[in-house]
Design a protein around this motif. Sequence first.
Motif, PDB file in Angstrom:
ATOM      1  N   UNK A  72      11.508 -73.259  -2.542  1.00 14.09           N
ATOM      2  CA  UNK A  72      12.818 -73.418  -1.931  1.00 14.09           C
ATOM      3  C   UNK A  72      12.821 -72.827  -0.535  1.00 14.09           C
ATOM      4  N   UNK A 129       4.554 -80.923  -4.013  1.00 14.60           N
ATOM      5  CA  UNK A 129       5.934 -80.626  -4.384  1.00 14.60           C
ATOM      6  C   UNK A 129       6.871 -81.420  -3.506  1.00 14.60           C
TER       7      UNK A 129
ATOM      8  N   UNK B  70      10.355 -74.138   6.089  1.00 15.16           N
ATOM      9  CA  UNK B  70       9.461 -74.846   5.184  1.00 15.16           C
ATOM     10  C   UNK B  70       9.489 -74.124   3.852  1.00 15.16           C
ATOM     11  N   UNK B  71       9.910 -74.811   2.804  1.00 17.22           N
ATOM     12  CA  UNK B  71      10.005 -74.159   1.493  1.00 17.22           C
ATOM     13  C   UNK B  71       8.632 -73.727   1.011  1.00 17.22           C
ATOM     14  N   UNK B  96       5.261 -84.128   6.592  1.00 15.58           N
ATOM     15  CA  UNK B  96       4.706 -83.431   5.448  1.00 15.58           C
ATOM     16  C   UNK B  96       4.157 -82.072   5.863  1.00 15.58           C
ATOM     17  N   UNK B 115       7.692 -90.633   2.307  1.00 17.55           N
ATOM     18  CA  UNK B 115       8.142 -91.939   1.813  1.00 17.55           C
ATOM     19  C   UNK B 115       9.578 -91.855   1.305  1.00 17.55           C
ATOM     20  N   UNK B 117      12.502 -92.112  -1.152  1.00 18.82           N
ATOM     21  CA  UNK B 117      12.552 -91.909  -2.600  1.00 18.82           C
ATOM     22  C   UNK B 117      13.817 -92.548  -3.152  1.00 18.82           C
ATOM     23  N   UNK B 125      20.655 -87.944  -1.052  1.00 23.06           N
ATOM     24  CA  UNK B 125      19.764 -87.008  -0.379  1.00 23.06           C
ATOM     25  C   UNK B 125      20.216 -86.756   1.047  1.00 23.06           C
ATOM     26  N   UNK B 126      20.191 -85.503   1.451  1.00 26.61           N
ATOM     27  CA  UNK B 126      20.408 -85.209   2.863  1.00 26.61           C
ATOM     28  C   UNK B 126      19.128 -84.663   3.489  1.00 26.61           C
ATOM     29  N   UNK B 127      18.267 -84.083   2.637  1.00 28.25           N
ATOM     30  CA  UNK B 127      17.004 -83.584   3.170  1.00 28.25           C
ATOM     31  C   UNK B 127      15.885 -83.730   2.152  1.00 28.25           C
ATOM     32  N   UNK B 128      14.710 -83.990   2.657  1.00 26.39           N
ATOM     33  CA  UNK B 128      13.559 -84.172   1.792  1.00 26.39           C
ATOM     34  C   UNK B 128      12.399 -83.341   2.319  1.00 26.39           C
ATOM     35  N   UNK B 129      11.839 -82.505   1.476  1.00 26.59           N
ATOM     36  CA  UNK B 129      10.684 -81.702   1.869  1.00 26.59           C
ATOM     37  C   UNK B 129       9.509 -82.030   0.975  1.00 26.59           C
ATOM     38  N   UNK B 130       8.420 -82.359   1.604  1.00 29.91           N
ATOM     39  CA  UNK B 130       7.212 -82.649   0.848  1.00 29.91           C
ATOM     40  C   UNK B 130       6.153 -81.626   1.214  1.00 29.91           C
ATOM     41  N   UNK B 131       5.804 -80.805   0.245  1.00 29.31           N
ATOM     42  CA  UNK B 131       4.842 -79.736   0.501  1.00 29.31           C
ATOM     43  C   UNK B 131       3.589 -79.980  -0.330  1.00 29.31           C
TER      44      UNK B 131
END
Lengths: 141, 141
Positions: A72, A129, B70-71, B96, B115, B117, B125-131
């Motif tokens: 998070x 993730x 960045x989470x 990413x 991508x 989703x 969705x308002x934000x997307x984090x891909x880690x």
Amino acid sequence: MHTKLSIIDTLKKHQLSVTDARKNILSLFSESGNALAHANIEKQSSAEFDRVTIYRTLQTFVEKGIIHTIPSSDNSVKYALCKDECAAGHHHDDHIHFICDFCGITYCLDQITVPKIKLPNGFKATQTDLIVSGTCNKCEQ
Amino acid sequence: MHTKLSIIDTLKKHQLSVTDARKNILSLFSESGNALAHANIEKQSSAEFDRVTIYRTLQTFVEKGIIHTIPSSDNSVKYALCKDECAAGHHHDDHIHFICDFCGITYCLDQITVPKIKLPNGFKATQTDLIVSGTCNKCEQ
DNA sequence: ACATCATTGCAACTTTGTTGCAAAATATTT
DNA sequence: AAATATTTTGCAACAAAGTTGCAATGATGT
């Protein structure tokens, strides 16, 4: 389909001794269905267990593959039950996590799997993730 | 292509007064190129600025859209420079992030976009984090 | 039931993050 | 360029989050 394991069976399956703290904390997860932060657990099982016990229990559960962490952006890692395929040291939680900005609930969207990402040369992925935040279906009007 | 803004211009562009702490911390980001955690900054600008100043500076930068968070799964949020399109309150960092398990460096893979989703009904969705974590191109053998 | 091993709670501590306020630095006006 | 107004900084004090060692308690297998 698989049969749902009882709390006690889940602990035994992962070679953990069955204690009050573990039963209690594990049942919090299966009752809630969603992800929980350390703070949530401390409140819900209020004054029952020492903070240290909760830290150590969560740590043990992660190591054994019972729960997994969800990254998070606000310095509050959350934890959620792993799917049954997860084993100690091998997490396979390639589903999406959705954090609602309004109610704060973190959902595991098991139905949706994370798309495969093509990384630049030399980069090898071991874990992916995908955290989506926004408005959940309960909070939209 | 766009011309790279100087440290001072970047601060002024976001209506921030130009102070030593802000110049110093912002230049740490542009020199490093990668993401930095609060702890990194505290060490690198060692004993120069108060811890509180660093907290407040990072907070201000995030609010103004200069850096984004960045989470992470280990209770250590990292920060990285936003692309130029980011403005106050509107982050558009849909790239990413790759965290190397060996050297610990967090890369912003700007080339690869997240991508789209498809979420369940009612979820917005308002934000997307891909880690992605694994081995980076420097650490592979 | 007993011995063994693992887990818990306590205390003390470290690290991380927050708040109020006076002093210092920056920006603005004349 | 000096004086005023506004922001930012550092300090102190605090709150919250996480860690470690150790004695006491509880679980497990024979």
